[in-house]
Motif scaffolding. Structure first.
Motif, PDB file in Angstrom:
ATOM      1  N   ARG A 162      -0.663   5.639 -28.726  1.00  0.00           N
ATOM      2  CA  ARG A 162      -1.015   4.618 -27.728  1.00  0.00           C
ATOM      3  C   ARG A 162      -0.825   5.206 -26.335  1.00  0.00           C
ATOM      4  O   ARG A 162       0.094   4.854 -25.609  1.00  0.00           O
ATOM      5  N   TYR A 163      -1.717   6.125 -25.997  1.00  0.00           N
ATOM      6  CA  TYR A 163      -1.549   6.882 -24.765  1.00  0.00           C
ATOM      7  C   TYR A 163      -1.830   6.058 -23.523  1.00  0.00           C
ATOM      8  O   TYR A 163      -1.434   6.426 -22.425  1.00  0.00           O
ATOM      9  N   GLU A 164      -2.523   4.918 -23.651  1.00  0.00           N
ATOM     10  CA  GLU A 164      -2.914   4.169 -22.460  1.00  0.00           C
ATOM     11  C   GLU A 164      -1.718   3.771 -21.605  1.00  0.00           C
ATOM     12  O   GLU A 164      -1.776   3.785 -20.378  1.00  0.00           O
ATOM     13  N   THR A 165      -0.611   3.429 -22.259  1.00  0.00           N
ATOM     14  CA  THR A 165       0.575   2.997 -21.506  1.00  0.00           C
ATOM     15  C   THR A 165       1.251   4.154 -20.803  1.00  0.00           C
ATOM     16  O   THR A 165       2.039   3.942 -19.878  1.00  0.00           O
ATOM     17  N   ALA A 166       0.968   5.384 -21.219  1.00  0.00           N
ATOM     18  CA  ALA A 166       1.597   6.546 -20.593  1.00  0.00           C
ATOM     19  C   ALA A 166       0.823   7.037 -19.381  1.00  0.00           C
ATOM     20  O   ALA A 166       1.378   7.704 -18.519  1.00  0.00           O
ATOM     21  N   SER A 169      -1.455   5.452 -12.919  1.00  0.00           N
ATOM     22  CA  SER A 169      -2.561   4.751 -12.275  1.00  0.00           C
ATOM     23  C   SER A 169      -3.636   5.720 -11.797  1.00  0.00           C
ATOM     24  O   SER A 169      -4.834   5.465 -11.957  1.00  0.00           O
ATOM     25  N   ARG A 170      -3.220   6.831 -11.223  1.00  0.00           N
ATOM     26  CA  ARG A 170      -4.198   7.774 -10.695  1.00  0.00           C
ATOM     27  C   ARG A 170      -5.040   8.384 -11.809  1.00  0.00           C
ATOM     28  O   ARG A 170      -6.222   8.697 -11.614  1.00  0.00           O
ATOM     29  N   ALA A 171      -4.452   8.562 -13.005  1.00  0.00           N
ATOM     30  CA  ALA A 171      -5.224   9.091 -14.126  1.00  0.00           C
ATOM     31  C   ALA A 171      -6.256   8.073 -14.599  1.00  0.00           C
ATOM     32  O   ALA A 171      -7.400   8.419 -14.879  1.00  0.00           O
ATOM     33  N   ILE A 172      -5.849   6.804 -14.677  1.00  0.00           N
ATOM     34  CA  ILE A 172      -6.792   5.746 -15.063  1.00  0.00           C
ATOM     35  C   ILE A 172      -7.929   5.668 -14.051  1.00  0.00           C
ATOM     36  O   ILE A 172      -9.111   5.609 -14.410  1.00  0.00           O
ATOM     37  N   ILE A 173      -7.580   5.673 -12.782  1.00  0.00           N
ATOM     38  CA  ILE A 173      -8.593   5.588 -11.721  1.00  0.00           C
ATOM     39  C   ILE A 173      -9.482   6.827 -11.747  1.00  0.00           C
ATOM     40  O   ILE A 173     -10.700   6.744 -11.580  1.00  0.00           O
ATOM     41  N   GLY A 174      -8.885   7.990 -11.975  1.00  0.00           N
ATOM     42  CA  GLY A 174      -9.661   9.216 -12.031  1.00  0.00           C
ATOM     43  C   GLY A 174     -10.659   9.211 -13.173  1.00  0.00           C
ATOM     44  O   GLY A 174     -11.801   9.662 -13.019  1.00  0.00           O
ATOM     45  N   LYS A 205      -6.547  -5.752  -8.769  1.00  0.00           N
ATOM     46  CA  LYS A 205      -5.958  -4.440  -8.524  1.00  0.00           C
ATOM     47  C   LYS A 205      -6.887  -3.324  -8.971  1.00  0.00           C
ATOM     48  O   LYS A 205      -7.594  -3.440  -9.990  1.00  0.00           O
ATOM     49  N   LEU A 206      -6.847  -2.229  -8.229  1.00  0.00           N
ATOM     50  CA  LEU A 206      -7.733  -1.103  -8.490  1.00  0.00           C
ATOM     51  C   LEU A 206      -7.535  -0.559  -9.905  1.00  0.00           C
ATOM     52  O   LEU A 206      -8.504  -0.233 -10.604  1.00  0.00           O
ATOM     53  N   ARG A 207      -6.285  -0.469 -10.353  1.00  0.00           N
ATOM     54  CA  ARG A 207      -6.021   0.047 -11.698  1.00  0.00           C
ATOM     55  C   ARG A 207      -6.656  -0.848 -12.751  1.00  0.00           C
ATOM     56  O   ARG A 207      -7.201  -0.357 -13.752  1.00  0.00           O
ATOM     57  N   SER A 208      -6.611  -2.158 -12.542  1.00  0.00           N
ATOM     58  CA  SER A 208      -7.192  -3.092 -13.514  1.00  0.00           C
ATOM     59  C   SER A 208      -8.711  -2.951 -13.572  1.00  0.00           C
ATOM     60  O   SER A 208      -9.309  -3.015 -14.654  1.00  0.00           O
ATOM     61  N   ILE A 209      -9.334  -2.780 -12.393  1.00  0.00           N
ATOM     62  CA  ILE A 209     -10.779  -2.570 -12.356  1.00  0.00           C
ATOM     63  C   ILE A 209     -11.140  -1.297 -13.107  1.00  0.00           C
ATOM     64  O   ILE A 209     -12.084  -1.259 -13.913  1.00  0.00           O
ATOM     65  N   ALA A 210     -10.372  -0.236 -12.857  1.00  0.00           N
ATOM     66  CA  ALA A 210     -10.639   1.041 -13.516  1.00  0.00           C
ATOM     67  C   ALA A 210     -10.446   0.935 -15.025  1.00  0.00           C
ATOM     68  O   ALA A 210     -11.259   1.445 -15.810  1.00  0.00           O
ATOM     69  N   ALA A 211      -9.373   0.267 -15.451  1.00  0.00           N
ATOM     70  CA  ALA A 211      -9.109   0.114 -16.884  1.00  0.00           C
ATOM     71  C   ALA A 211     -10.223  -0.681 -17.562  1.00  0.00           C
ATOM     72  O   ALA A 211     -10.630  -0.366 -18.690  1.00  0.00           O
ATOM     73  N   GLU A 212     -10.723  -1.719 -16.895  1.00  0.00           N
ATOM     74  CA  GLU A 212     -11.810  -2.514 -17.474  1.00  0.00           C
ATOM     75  C   GLU A 212     -13.076  -1.685 -17.620  1.00  0.00           C
ATOM     76  O   GLU A 212     -13.781  -1.776 -18.637  1.00  0.00           O
ATOM     77  N   LEU A 213     -13.359  -0.851 -16.613  1.00  0.00           N
ATOM     78  CA  LEU A 213     -14.535   0.012 -16.683  1.00  0.00           C
ATOM     79  C   LEU A 213     -14.423   0.983 -17.859  1.00  0.00           C
ATOM     80  O   LEU A 213     -15.381   1.196 -18.608  1.00  0.00           O
ATOM     81  N   ILE A 214     -13.247   1.573 -18.044  1.00  0.00           N
ATOM     82  CA  ILE A 214     -13.046   2.521 -19.141  1.00  0.00           C
ATOM     83  C   ILE A 214     -13.212   1.828 -20.489  1.00  0.00           C
ATOM     84  O   ILE A 214     -13.824   2.365 -21.417  1.00  0.00           O
ATOM     85  N   HIS A 215     -12.689   0.603 -20.581  1.00  0.00           N
ATOM     86  CA  HIS A 215     -12.722  -0.130 -21.854  1.00  0.00           C
ATOM     87  C   HIS A 215     -14.109  -0.654 -22.193  1.00  0.00           C
ATOM     88  O   HIS A 215     -14.568  -0.559 -23.337  1.00  0.00           O
ATOM     89  N   ARG A 217     -17.058   0.016 -20.275  1.00  0.00           N
ATOM     90  CA  ARG A 217     -18.143   0.850 -19.720  1.00  0.00           C
ATOM     91  C   ARG A 217     -19.014   0.084 -18.731  1.00  0.00           C
ATOM     92  O   ARG A 217     -20.123   0.490 -18.426  1.00  0.00           O
ATOM     93  N   HIS A 218     -18.492  -1.033 -18.216  1.00  0.00           N
ATOM     94  CA  HIS A 218     -19.219  -1.822 -17.220  1.00  0.00           C
ATOM     95  C   HIS A 218     -18.267  -2.234 -16.106  1.00  0.00           C
ATOM     96  O   HIS A 218     -17.106  -2.571 -16.366  1.00  0.00           O
ATOM     97  N   LEU A 219     -18.751  -2.218 -14.855  1.00  0.00           N
ATOM     98  CA  LEU A 219     -17.981  -2.749 -13.739  1.00  0.00           C
ATOM     99  C   LEU A 219     -18.049  -4.275 -13.769  1.00  0.00           C
ATOM    100  O   LEU A 219     -19.049  -4.847 -14.206  1.00  0.00           O
ATOM    101  N   PRO A 220     -17.007  -4.944 -13.321  1.00  0.00           N
ATOM    102  CA  PRO A 220     -17.043  -6.422 -13.247  1.00  0.00           C
ATOM    103  C   PRO A 220     -18.188  -6.879 -12.379  1.00  0.00           C
ATOM    104  O   PRO A 220     -18.523  -6.229 -11.389  1.00  0.00           O
TER     105      PRO A 220
END
Length: 220
Positions: A162-166, A169-174, A205-215, A217-220
């Motif tokens: 479960r690497y997502e929790t590790a 924020s900068r990695a998620i955004i990147g 929050k920016l991290r939440s937007i980035a996480a949603e995009l990764i999950h 594949r669409h921006l809100p």
């Protein structure tokens, strides 16, 4: 586009250990100022392992931190996601490490990014240049865009399920920036600006937007 191609190359590899080794070579090829790079695992602010290094300069940068018990990966990186050293010789935070590394290798500038945080362990990505104050904001953004993919590969190689929790924020955004770069054929700076604009518009929050995009594949 350079960084989109590099990110795609990392994603296309199915062996995490091979991906980690290839990542440092990609950084040297694609980040203009980067002449050497390494990926490190730092245990309890004392022990440093180097799963991959592009050359002896980068490997020595990690080894000296453990031998001298000082350096960014042993201290500042645990509190800050990015450490930038524009001139190793003049930096007063780690005088022994900086002077030893500069004298032995000719290195002058170091940029270190924290990849992830686990219990008493962090992952670090370090980029080196033999020029003073070599890395621009664009270089840092491009390094960050690849750092997300590298972080996932390192965690997979370490069998962290479960690497997502590790991931920091900068990695998620990147990682999200990397997706936008490939989809819209834009550079890292524009991808980050797009994420920031959506975050501001949606008041999320920016991290939440980035996480949603990764999950999704669409921006809100």
């Amino acid at each position: 586009m350079r960084m989109a191609d590099a990110a795609r190359e990392l994603e296309d590899q199915h062996d995490p250990a091979a991906t980690v080794k290839n990542a440092v070579e990609l950084l040297v090829r694609h980040v203009e100022a980067c002449s050497s790079a390494s990926i490190s695992l730092v245990y309890s602010k004392r022990r440093v392992e180097t799963p991959a290094a592009s050359d002896d300069l980068a490997a020595l940068g990690d080894q000296l931190q453990e031998q001298l018990s000082e350096g960014p990966a042993l201290s500042t990186l645990w509190e800050h996601e990015t450490v930038y050293i524009p001139n190793l010789i003049e930096d007063a935070r780690w005088p022994r490490w900086g002077s030893h590394l500069a004298e032995a290798t000719g290195a002058r500038t170091v940029l270190t990014l924290r990849l992830f945080t686990l219990s008493e362990v962090i992952g670090a990505l370090s980029m080196y240049s033999t020029e003073v104050d070599a890395f621009t904001a664009e270089d840092q953004a491009e390094g960050l865009a690849l750092a997300a993919h590298i972080a996932i590969a390192v965690l997979a190689a370490q069998k962290v399920e479960r690497y997502e929790t590790a991931l920091d924020s900068r990695a998620i955004i990147g990682q999200a920036c990397g997706l936008l770069m490939e989809r819209y054929d834009i550079d890292a700076t524009r991808a980050f600006a797009l994420l920031t604009r959506v975050s501001s518009t949606e008041n999320v929050k920016l991290r939440s937007i980035a996480a949603e995009l990764i999950h999704t594949r669409h921006l809100p």
